[in-house]
Write a protein that holds these residues in place. Structure first.
Motif, PDB file in Angstrom:
ATOM      1  N   UNK A  21       0.833  -1.190   0.000  1.00 52.86           N
ATOM      2  CA  UNK A  21       0.000   0.000   0.000  1.00 52.86           C
ATOM      3  C   UNK A  21       0.869   1.241   0.000  1.00 52.86           C
ATOM      4  N   UNK A  22       0.390   2.271  -0.649  1.00 56.22           N
ATOM      5  CA  UNK A  22       1.024   3.575  -0.551  1.00 56.22           C
ATOM      6  C   UNK A  22       0.000   4.563  -0.022  1.00 56.22           C
ATOM      7  N   UNK A  23       0.458   5.477   0.781  1.00 55.03           N
ATOM      8  CA  UNK A  23      -0.398   6.544   1.295  1.00 55.03           C
ATOM      9  C   UNK A  23       0.318   7.858   1.020  1.00 55.03           C
ATOM     10  N   UNK A  24      -0.132   8.537  -0.023  1.00 53.08           N
ATOM     11  CA  UNK A  24       0.489   9.786  -0.434  1.00 53.08           C
ATOM     12  C   UNK A  24      -0.587  10.869  -0.442  1.00 53.08           C
ATOM     13  N   UNK A  25      -0.246  12.019   0.046  1.00 52.92           N
ATOM     14  CA  UNK A  25      -1.179  13.139   0.032  1.00 52.92           C
ATOM     15  C   UNK A  25      -1.668  13.482   1.422  1.00 52.92           C
ATOM     16  N   UNK A  26      -2.217  14.658   1.550  1.00 57.72           N
ATOM     17  CA  UNK A  26      -2.658  15.157   2.852  1.00 57.72           C
ATOM     18  C   UNK A  26      -3.746  14.284   3.473  1.00 57.72           C
ATOM     19  N   UNK A  27      -4.810  13.891   2.744  1.00 58.48           N
ATOM     20  CA  UNK A  27      -5.838  13.044   3.367  1.00 58.48           C
ATOM     21  C   UNK A  27      -5.279  11.698   3.844  1.00 58.48           C
ATOM     22  N   UNK A  28      -4.413  11.090   3.051  1.00 53.29           N
ATOM     23  CA  UNK A  28      -3.840   9.797   3.437  1.00 53.29           C
ATOM     24  C   UNK A  28      -2.951   9.937   4.658  1.00 53.29           C
ATOM     25  N   UNK A  29      -2.156  10.991   4.713  1.00 56.28           N
ATOM     26  CA  UNK A  29      -1.285  11.213   5.868  1.00 56.28           C
ATOM     27  C   UNK A  29      -2.103  11.445   7.127  1.00 56.28           C
TER      28      UNK A  29
END
Length: 56
Positions: A21-29
């Motif tokens: 999984x990758x979590x990139x971006x403000x909502x994901x962080x």
């Protein structure tokens, strides 16, 4: 967010599930900082559900 799933049939009626999984971006962080972590809990619920179906 992106998810990759690799589901492999193994010998002796076994299955291997590999995830990435990758979590990139403000909502994901922001989501990753929540306690309890909804992403981890969601994955665990999914795996628990698979195990329940298989064991019935």
């Amino acid at each position: 967010m992106h998810h990759a799933w690799l589901i492999e049939n193994l010998s002796n009626n076994r299955v291997r599930i590999l995830t990435q999984e990758t979590q990139i971006g403000i909502p994901a962080k922001a989501l990753a900082l929540e306690k309890p972590n909804p992403m981890l809990n969601g994955h665990q619920d999914w795996l628990d559900g698979l195990a329940k179906v298989v064991n019935n």
